[in-house]
Design an enzyme around this catalytic site. Sequence first.
Site, PDB file in Angstrom:
ATOM      1  N   GLU A   1     -21.449  22.319 105.618  1.00 30.87           N
ATOM      2  CA  GLU A   1     -20.860  21.061 105.135  1.00 30.87           C
ATOM      3  C   GLU A   1     -19.423  21.268 104.676  1.00 30.87           C
ATOM      4  O   GLU A   1     -18.551  20.433 104.898  1.00 30.87           O
ATOM      5  CB  GLU A   1     -21.696  20.484 103.981  1.00 30.87           C
TER       6      GLU A   1
ATOM      7  N   ARG B   1     -16.381  19.399 106.713  1.00 25.43           N
ATOM      8  CA  ARG B   1     -15.713  18.324 105.977  1.00 25.43           C
ATOM      9  C   ARG B   1     -14.392  18.780 105.365  1.00 25.43           C
ATOM     10  O   ARG B   1     -13.375  18.103 105.481  1.00 25.43           O
ATOM     11  CB  ARG B   1     -16.623  17.773 104.867  1.00 25.43           C
TER      12      ARG B   1
ATOM     13  N   ASP C   1     -28.806  19.121 116.136  1.00 24.62           N
ATOM     14  CA  ASP C   1     -27.887  18.222 116.855  1.00 24.62           C
ATOM     15  C   ASP C   1     -26.551  18.839 117.264  1.00 24.62           C
ATOM     16  O   ASP C   1     -26.203  18.935 118.450  1.00 24.62           O
ATOM     17  CB  ASP C   1     -27.664  16.932 116.048  1.00 24.62           C
TER      18      ASP C   1
ATOM     19  N   GLU D   1     -22.645   8.087 114.059  1.00 25.30           N
ATOM     20  CA  GLU D   1     -22.871   8.558 115.438  1.00 25.30           C
ATOM     21  C   GLU D   1     -22.747   7.484 116.514  1.00 25.30           C
ATOM     22  O   GLU D   1     -22.156   7.730 117.582  1.00 25.30           O
ATOM     23  CB  GLU D   1     -24.230   9.260 115.547  1.00 25.30           C
TER      24      GLU D   1
HETATM   25  C1  DMJ Z   1     -21.791  14.284 109.321  1.00 30.68           C
HETATM   26  O1  DMJ Z   1     -21.605  15.095 108.242  1.00 30.68           O
HETATM   27  C2  DMJ Z   1     -21.625  15.014 110.603  1.00 30.68           C
HETATM   28  O2  DMJ Z   1     -21.416  14.107 111.632  1.00 30.68           O
HETATM   29  C3  DMJ Z   1     -22.785  15.895 110.930  1.00 30.68           C
HETATM   30  O3  DMJ Z   1     -22.666  16.485 112.181  1.00 30.68           O
HETATM   31  C4  DMJ Z   1     -24.051  15.078 110.917  1.00 30.68           C
HETATM   32  N1  DMJ Z   1     -24.193  14.347 109.709  1.00 30.68           N
HETATM   33  C5  DMJ Z   1     -23.104  13.599 109.194  1.00 30.68           C
HETATM   34  C6  DMJ Z   1     -22.998  12.192 109.709  1.00 30.68           C
HETATM   35  O4  DMJ Z   1     -24.147  11.555 109.961  1.00 30.68           O
END
Ligand code: DMJ
Length: 667
Positions: free
Chosen positions: A297, A301, A430, A565
């Site tokens: 994270e 971010r 994912d 998404e």
């Molecule tokens: C974000 O932090 C990123 O896109 C991550 O890959 C998946 N989760 C969240 C958004 O849904």
Amino acid sequence: MMYPPTRKDFISLTLTDPNCHIYNNGKHRKQSCWRKWKQLSRLQRSIILFLLALTLVLALVSYSRLSKQRIGLSKKEDWMEMIDDGLKPAFPDVNLKPVVGPDSMTEVKGPNILIFQKPPINKRIFPNKRGPPSLQKNGNVSLTFLVGRQEVVQDAEEENGDKQKKLVSWRGAIIEADQVTEPPPSANEKDAAAPPAPEILAGSVPFTASSGAVDRLEAVRDAFRHAWKGYKDYAWGHDELKPISKSYSEWFGLGLTLIDSLDTMWIMDLKEEFAEAKQWIEKELSFNQNVDVNLFETTIRVLGGLLSTYHLTGDQLFLNKAKDLGSRLMPAFKTPSKIPFSDVNIGKGTAHPPRWTSDSSMAEVTSIQLEFRELSRLTQDPQYKEVVDEVMKQVHKLPGKHDGLIPMFINTNSGQFSHRGIYTLGARADSYYEYLLKQWIQGGKTEDELLEDYIEAINGVKKHLVRQTGPRKLTFVGELSHNRFSPKMDHLVCFLPGTLALGSYNDLPGDHMDLAVQLMETCHHMYTQMETGLSPEIAHFNLHDTDSNDIIVKPADRHNLLRPETVESLFYMYRLTKNPKYREWGWEILQSFNKYTRVSDGGYTSINNVRDPENPEPRDKMESFFLGETLKYFYLLFSDDMELLSLDKYVFNTEAHPLPIWPTPPE
Ligand code: DMJ
């Protein structure tokens, strides 16, 4: 007076001045009070005794009345203060009385009626304007909201325990409401928990009628400014805004929302907002903190946000901060297998897995590469690229994949997959698939292993996970659990149409684009088939050939966290096909966000129930990715400038931070 006092003494004390002092011609002498009393006539004595008794009775009566009034007044004061504290519109006068009866589930008729079941104990609820969340504590407030068929009971503090609990009764089913895929709430967040308050959602939708690109861009800028206002007023410098309780939650204590938003502000040309955020980075942001952060994270971010902002602005400040953070994250890779731990203490330089396991999630260890590789390129220091390339190399060779599909976990000691048998493109896996393609693009399409793994994985998806619904023949991506197919799809999977389209744009097989078009349609349905026009967190698809719905939403999956998404994929699909329907779909989604998640005083909130437009149940949290990703992708979707972050020059990390495609391939 001698001790012990005699009966005489006692009466003398009551009838004369306290010491029975008699003044005679200025000469002070003591006289027996009893004798004086005896000198009175019988009638006089009776009158005096009667008057005394009467006074005593009256005093007793008025005392008890006064104390009753005082109790009543203090209760009313509390109620009035609750009303003054902004809750006024929520309850009509008729409900100002506390409900007499059991604490929970009191039967009340009519929609949107908020009733206090216990009188509040704390006198005031302070709006936490840039203040610590402890000020937000509401005391023992127990609230019941009754809206249509639905009932939510929230005990802020149970009488017999300290555990916070939230139960939702939905058509008779009692479930735990908070089964979510988002990170666990911090202690601060729990402290500041506030009741849902539908009335404070802004009812009006700005810019509703327009279809012009400029107006739509302005609508997105307006949404960003509104979100930023909430953050600035109530959460400045903290991780996330809690827009309903006007407070914040801390995850890592790194100003997550502020950093995640930087490049969005730059792209939207919000100069003033950008300047004040930059000043905070310059003056306040320090990574020298004794704090455990999640490697993934923080990388996507914070490191991603700093690197992309450096590229857009050319300002060295952001690169310096990125270098500092990158080097503090490096201890995560010191494991027996070189597969990184999930958590790092950026102050102490120590790292560890989660408390309950030595596993790391696959998405987390394979979706930090774009950022670390770019950091190496910028700093000319190979160590960052080396550690993340090593992870990809190991995963490439690892036995246990299922036609290119990976399990959800990997062990940091053995370096082997763990919890095998479950294959998903949703949570925990994912962005592995996303980063295979994007690393290959970032490096100038020369790293063949990445491409091989990507192509094999998409074939695996088609073979094992893609199905169609019975009613409308919607194509979706399900999950495989120990060879059993489950028609369950996280909203997270809606990144896939965009990624497939990007691959196809980079000369990958044409049927990738066909699948992208079909999945985009399905993700759109995940919004339009909901009463609020907003997608649930998880959808189940109907495989049976009946007339009923394609999408089934379980009670625990009805929340929407403002995720990006679908909007992300709409952006790719529009950029690469120019089909205007993708913009229309995006515009509808933006309006639904404005209608059901916009909070009047600033900010947007995640909601609990996408199926109930009467009460979507605000969850009181604005995720940083709403500003970092969702609004950015809206802006790019509506922009006519195809050179704005051209897909020939930039690759977006999984948090929508654009990083340059390298002009020269890696060695
Ligand atoms: C974000 O932090 C990123 O896109 C991550 O890959 C998946 N989760 C969240 C958004 O849904």
